[in-house]
Write a protein that holds these residues in place. Sequence first.
Motif, PDB file in Angstrom:
ATOM      1  N   PRO A 137       0.804  -1.241   0.000  1.00 12.21           N
ATOM      2  CA  PRO A 137       0.000   0.000   0.000  1.00 12.21           C
ATOM      3  C   PRO A 137       0.828   1.277   0.000  1.00 12.21           C
ATOM      4  N   SER A 138       2.032   1.240   0.587  1.00 11.48           N
ATOM      5  CA  SER A 138       2.852   2.459   0.634  1.00 11.48           C
ATOM      6  C   SER A 138       3.332   2.886  -0.750  1.00 11.48           C
ATOM      7  N   LEU A 139       3.208   1.995  -1.740  1.00 13.72           N
ATOM      8  CA  LEU A 139       3.620   2.319  -3.104  1.00 13.72           C
ATOM      9  C   LEU A 139       2.441   2.754  -3.969  1.00 13.72           C
ATOM     10  N   HIS A 140       1.311   3.020  -3.338  1.00  9.49           N
ATOM     11  CA  HIS A 140       0.143   3.472  -4.088  1.00  9.49           C
ATOM     12  C   HIS A 140       0.177   4.999  -4.194  1.00  9.49           C
ATOM     13  N   GLY A 141       1.079   5.480  -5.056  1.00  3.94           N
ATOM     14  CA  GLY A 141       1.224   6.913  -5.286  1.00  3.94           C
ATOM     15  C   GLY A 141       1.372   7.183  -6.762  1.00  3.94           C
ATOM     16  N   PRO A 142       1.379   8.469  -7.168  1.00  4.16           N
ATOM     17  CA  PRO A 142       1.405   8.818  -8.599  1.00  4.16           C
ATOM     18  C   PRO A 142       2.528   8.158  -9.385  1.00  4.16           C
ATOM     19  N   MET A 143       3.774   8.241  -8.886  1.00  2.00           N
ATOM     20  CA  MET A 143       4.895   7.681  -9.633  1.00  2.00           C
ATOM     21  C   MET A 143       4.721   6.186  -9.846  1.00  2.00           C
ATOM     22  N   TYR A 144       4.209   5.505  -8.832  1.00  2.04           N
ATOM     23  CA  TYR A 144       4.064   4.050  -8.916  1.00  2.04           C
ATOM     24  C   TYR A 144       2.852   3.651  -9.759  1.00  2.04           C
ATOM     25  N   TYR A 145       1.834   4.502  -9.803  1.00  3.34           N
ATOM     26  CA  TYR A 145       0.726   4.249 -10.722  1.00  3.34           C
ATOM     27  C   TYR A 145       1.214   4.335 -12.169  1.00  3.34           C
ATOM     28  N   PHE A 146       2.046   5.350 -12.442  1.00  2.00           N
ATOM     29  CA  PHE A 146       2.609   5.464 -13.791  1.00  2.00           C
ATOM     30  C   PHE A 146       3.535   4.276 -14.095  1.00  2.00           C
ATOM     31  N   LEU A 147       4.270   3.833 -13.097  1.00  2.00           N
ATOM     32  CA  LEU A 147       5.142   2.668 -13.283  1.00  2.00           C
ATOM     33  C   LEU A 147       4.317   1.421 -13.568  1.00  2.00           C
ATOM     34  N   CYS A 148       3.164   1.298 -12.912  1.00  5.79           N
ATOM     35  CA  CYS A 148       2.255   0.181 -13.188  1.00  5.79           C
ATOM     36  C   CYS A 148       1.772   0.229 -14.633  1.00  5.79           C
ATOM     37  N   MET A 149       1.392   1.418 -15.098  1.00  5.97           N
ATOM     38  CA  MET A 149       0.981   1.578 -16.500  1.00  5.97           C
ATOM     39  C   MET A 149       2.119   1.198 -17.440  1.00  5.97           C
ATOM     40  N   LEU A 150       3.340   1.592 -17.078  1.00 12.22           N
ATOM     41  CA  LEU A 150       4.495   1.289 -17.915  1.00 12.22           C
ATOM     42  C   LEU A 150       4.724  -0.214 -18.006  1.00 12.22           C
ATOM     43  N   SER A 151       4.587  -0.928 -16.894  1.00 13.47           N
ATOM     44  CA  SER A 151       4.792  -2.382 -16.897  1.00 13.47           C
ATOM     45  C   SER A 151       3.752  -3.087 -17.759  1.00 13.47           C
ATOM     46  N   VAL A 152       2.498  -2.671 -17.660  1.00 17.68           N
ATOM     47  CA  VAL A 152       1.441  -3.277 -18.488  1.00 17.68           C
ATOM     48  C   VAL A 152       1.722  -3.015 -19.965  1.00 17.68           C
ATOM     49  N   THR A 153       2.127  -1.794 -20.289  1.00 17.03           N
ATOM     50  CA  THR A 153       2.432  -1.448 -21.677  1.00 17.03           C
ATOM     51  C   THR A 153       3.625  -2.234 -22.193  1.00 17.03           C
ATOM     52  N   ASP A 154       4.649  -2.404 -21.361  1.00 19.84           N
ATOM     53  CA  ASP A 154       5.823  -3.179 -21.759  1.00 19.84           C
ATOM     54  C   ASP A 154       5.450  -4.627 -22.058  1.00 19.84           C
ATOM     55  N   LEU A 155       4.587  -5.201 -21.239  1.00 13.95           N
ATOM     56  CA  LEU A 155       4.140  -6.575 -21.480  1.00 13.95           C
ATOM     57  C   LEU A 155       3.405  -6.673 -22.812  1.00 13.95           C
TER      58      LEU A 155
END
Length: 315
Positions: free
Chosen positions: A56-74
Amino acid sequence: MSDSNTTDFTNPSTFILLGIPGLEAAHIWISIPFCTMYVIALLGNFIILFILRTKPSLHGPMYYFLCMLSVTDLALSTSTLPKMLSIFWFNSREINFGACLTQLYFVHCFAGIESGIFVAMGFDRYVAICDPLRHSTILTNSVVAKIGLAMVLRSILLALPYPFLARRWPYCRTNIIPHTHCEHMHVVKLACADTRISSYYGLFALSFWVGLDMFFITVSYVQILRAIFSLPTKDARLKTFGTCSSHLCAISAFYIPGLFSSLTYRFGHNVPLHFHVLLANVYLLVPPMLNPIIYGLRTKQIRGRLLRIFLHKGT
């Protein structure tokens, strides 16, 4: 099959992907590093998504964008690699005309989304460094969601003309594509019509995507550097700049091979064809492999979570 390669046709039912022209005898050996990169990309990005989902501590803007980046990379790596490996391992070179246009669309769409995400991550770094007290009020969850949706819609719309233009051309030369996937200009070259509109649109989309995105990233970093150099101590400047290092490494891994590939294709007429094809595949595979490594190693919270997971399994 040889007859279908030379027979006149308006819309072929299938295309033939050659793989890497001139290096057919080495396809099995070439598949080893490409398959390894793909496996690393899959594992790395799924691990990043798992960590971001469970901490939960990683639920912030930068990490949301990183999540989007990982999905896009896949999605970006999966749009080309499975078909490439089927060519290398099973000599499965045929691809349906519709599937070819779909692959062409997804490659451009996901590459555009990734470029947009890097702009959003640059904006996040700009706000975090230049206006840190308002970071949480500026980049709220709803704002992050709207930025992500805007990046996706932009890429969906800008990538749509690629398959539509390719579909309207008559094809009467050959259905052989000297590539590992349905790359836009390689497909258009097979048409027996004036395809300048496709070339012009390709240049426009490249300028709009890459040119505009790099402009916004540059503007963000100009402001970031101004804020960093205004800090009183060298340690403070280095520490603050270090928060941008992952983003800078990731955009370098994405834009440098992409620009080099595009420029050598358009202007490197004396460059061997197999080098063009290899470079295009490096552009599509290396960033999805490197991004989780870059952010996993350089982001303290993700690195700490990874260490706890592996140390817990070890005990």
